[in-house]
Write an enzyme that holds these catalytic residues in place. Structure first.
Site, PDB file in Angstrom:
ATOM      1  N   ASP A  38     -24.366 -48.238  23.970  1.00 32.68           N
ATOM      2  CA  ASP A  38     -24.308 -47.959  25.408  1.00 32.68           C
ATOM      3  C   ASP A  38     -23.579 -46.631  25.644  1.00 32.68           C
ATOM      4  O   ASP A  38     -23.444 -46.176  26.779  1.00 32.68           O
ATOM      5  CB  ASP A  38     -23.701 -49.126  26.207  1.00 32.68           C
ATOM      6  CG  ASP A  38     -22.275 -49.453  25.810  1.00 32.68           C
ATOM      7  OD1 ASP A  38     -21.747 -48.827  24.875  1.00 32.68           O
ATOM      8  OD2 ASP A  38     -21.686 -50.359  26.452  1.00 32.68           O
TER       9      ASP A  38
ATOM     10  N   LYS B 172     -24.899 -56.080  19.517  1.00 30.91           N
ATOM     11  CA  LYS B 172     -23.463 -55.832  19.337  1.00 30.91           C
ATOM     12  C   LYS B 172     -22.748 -56.244  20.622  1.00 30.91           C
ATOM     13  O   LYS B 172     -23.238 -55.942  21.716  1.00 30.91           O
ATOM     14  CB  LYS B 172     -23.197 -54.353  19.027  1.00 30.91           C
ATOM     15  CG  LYS B 172     -21.706 -54.010  19.015  1.00 30.91           C
ATOM     16  CD  LYS B 172     -21.434 -52.674  18.360  1.00 30.91           C
ATOM     17  CE  LYS B 172     -21.564 -51.466  19.243  1.00 30.91           C
ATOM     18  NZ  LYS B 172     -20.657 -51.464  20.415  1.00 30.91           N
TER      19      LYS B 172
ATOM     20  N   GLU C 130     -13.235 -49.945  16.380  1.00 28.89           N
ATOM     21  CA  GLU C 130     -13.163 -48.610  16.994  1.00 28.89           C
ATOM     22  C   GLU C 130     -11.705 -48.227  17.252  1.00 28.89           C
ATOM     23  O   GLU C 130     -10.954 -48.998  17.889  1.00 28.89           O
ATOM     24  CB  GLU C 130     -13.961 -48.599  18.315  1.00 28.89           C
ATOM     25  CG  GLU C 130     -13.906 -47.243  19.006  1.00 28.89           C
ATOM     26  CD  GLU C 130     -14.944 -47.071  20.110  1.00 28.89           C
ATOM     27  OE1 GLU C 130     -15.723 -48.007  20.364  1.00 28.89           O
ATOM     28  OE2 GLU C 130     -14.950 -45.982  20.721  1.00 28.89           O
TER      29      GLU C 130
ATOM     30  N   ASP D  62     -26.552 -52.503  21.695  1.00 28.46           N
ATOM     31  CA  ASP D  62     -25.349 -52.842  22.457  1.00 28.46           C
ATOM     32  C   ASP D  62     -25.685 -53.738  23.635  1.00 28.46           C
ATOM     33  O   ASP D  62     -26.619 -53.440  24.392  1.00 28.46           O
ATOM     34  CB  ASP D  62     -24.725 -51.561  23.017  1.00 28.46           C
ATOM     35  CG  ASP D  62     -23.377 -51.272  22.425  1.00 28.46           C
ATOM     36  OD1 ASP D  62     -22.711 -52.211  21.955  1.00 28.46           O
ATOM     37  OD2 ASP D  62     -22.994 -50.087  22.434  1.00 28.46           O
TER      38      ASP D  62
ATOM     39  N   GLU E  68     -18.939 -56.330  22.594  1.00 27.45           N
ATOM     40  CA  GLU E  68     -17.520 -55.983  22.664  1.00 27.45           C
ATOM     41  C   GLU E  68     -16.763 -57.277  22.911  1.00 27.45           C
ATOM     42  O   GLU E  68     -16.750 -57.797  24.034  1.00 27.45           O
ATOM     43  CB  GLU E  68     -17.267 -54.958  23.774  1.00 27.45           C
ATOM     44  CG  GLU E  68     -17.876 -53.613  23.450  1.00 27.45           C
ATOM     45  CD  GLU E  68     -17.479 -52.493  24.395  1.00 27.45           C
ATOM     46  OE1 GLU E  68     -16.548 -52.679  25.208  1.00 27.45           O
ATOM     47  OE2 GLU E  68     -18.116 -51.426  24.319  1.00 27.45           O
TER      48      GLU E  68
HETATM   49  O1  KIV Z   1     -21.949 -47.289  22.115  1.00 26.71           O
HETATM   50  C1  KIV Z   1     -21.638 -46.783  21.017  1.00 26.71           C
HETATM   51  O2  KIV Z   1     -22.207 -45.792  20.567  1.00 26.71           O
HETATM   52  C2  KIV Z   1     -20.559 -47.415  20.276  1.00 26.71           C
HETATM   53  C3  KIV Z   1     -19.759 -46.590  19.297  1.00 26.71           C
HETATM   54  C4  KIV Z   1     -18.532 -47.255  18.932  1.00 26.71           C
HETATM   55  C5  KIV Z   1     -20.473 -46.201  18.078  1.00 26.71           C
HETATM   56  O3  KIV Z   1     -20.297 -48.552  20.462  1.00 26.71           O
END
Ligand code: KIV
Length: 267
Positions: free
Chosen positions: A49, A118, A182, A88, A120
């Site tokens: 994202d 992915k 990160e 993401d 968070e």
């Molecule tokens: O959105 C993104 O590019 C990420 C980075 C940490 C690679 O999550």
């Protein structure tokens, strides 16, 4: 494009960790960037994202929508021949809870052809991770600095070692196939990579991780940013922005001077 026989899978990525082979991941957001990083041989492509920052020119990733992620991810997944494609989950689908999270992850998998999502998340949103894994969708957890929470954390190195270990442990217990860390201290990331059985991919997390990820526009300086403006953890390998400005300048000159198009370029 259909995937090649040596396409990366969850089990191959875990084997790479077991064999101490470093995993290389790059972001991509469109067809040519995905074709090129795949042809170069990256193991994983992240449709991040971060496209909110580097493609849309925004300050944060918060305005990127699920539909936009799906649009870009379908294009990237179609271009990837060997690389494992991770998408993401945009704000606020990691945050809304397991039902909304699962619905968003299912749309991503169904509509893009990508391999994984992915999220968070650490211990805080673990029920969402659990629900998505239970539905058979591979999840890459993302802890340490979480850009979707920037208004609370700021873009700062996350130094709480115990919290990081606790988040990583919760993610492993919930069944993630890997963890992206990160902006955390190198030693913390190294301990996570040693302690947990899944690949730990770092960005701003030092060289003790099982792999690294960089943002396409950062390592190629694709844009008007200079080397000095990159985050401390990023390394630039080319200056694509400069090449584009130079080439476009030459095109402008040629049109203005009348040398383009030539006779050979005309019908
Ligand atoms: O959105 C993104 O590019 C990420 C980075 C940490 C690679 O999550």
């Amino acid at each position: 494009m259909s995937k090649s026989k040596d396409a990366l899978t969850v089990s191959r990525l875990i084997k790479m960790k077991e064999r101490n082979e470093k995993i290389v991941m790059a972001t991509a957001y469109d067809y040519p960037s995905a074709l090129l990083v795949d042809a170069a041989g990256v193991d994983m492509i992240l449709v991040g994202d971060s496209l909110g920052n580097v493609v849309q020119g925004r300050e944060t990733t918060l305005s990127v929508t699920l539909d936009q992620m799906i649009y870009h991810s379908e294009i990237v997944a179609r271009a990837a021949n060997r690389a494992f494609v991770v998408v993401d989950m945009p704000f606020p689908y990691c945050q809304l809870g397991p039902n909304d999270g699962l619905r968003a992850a299912a749309r991503i998998m169904q509509e893009t052809g990508a391999d994984a999502v992915k999220i968070e998340s650490g211990r805080d949103r673990i029920e969402t991770v659990r629900a998505i894994v239970r539905a058979g969708i591979p999840v890459l957890g993302h802890c340490g600095l979480q850009p979707q929470s920037v208004h609370i954390s700021g873009y700062k190195v996350q130094r709480d070692h115990d919290r990081l270990m606790d988040d990583a442990e919760a993610l492993c217990d919930a069944g993630v196939f890997g963890i992206l860390l990160e902006c955390v201290p190198r030693e913390s990331a190294g301990e996570a990579a040693r302690k947990f059985p899944v690949p730990v991919i770092g960005i701003g997390a030092g060289n003790l991780c099982d792999g690294q990820v960089l943002v396409f526009h950062d390592y190629l300086l694709y844009g008007l940013k200079t080397k000095e403006e990159l985050p401390k953890h990023a390394r630039s390998y080319a200056s694509i922005g400069e090449i584009i400005v130079q080439a476009t300048g030459q095109y402008i000159k040629d049109v203005r001077s009348g040398s383009f198009p030539s006779e050979e370029e005309s019908f």
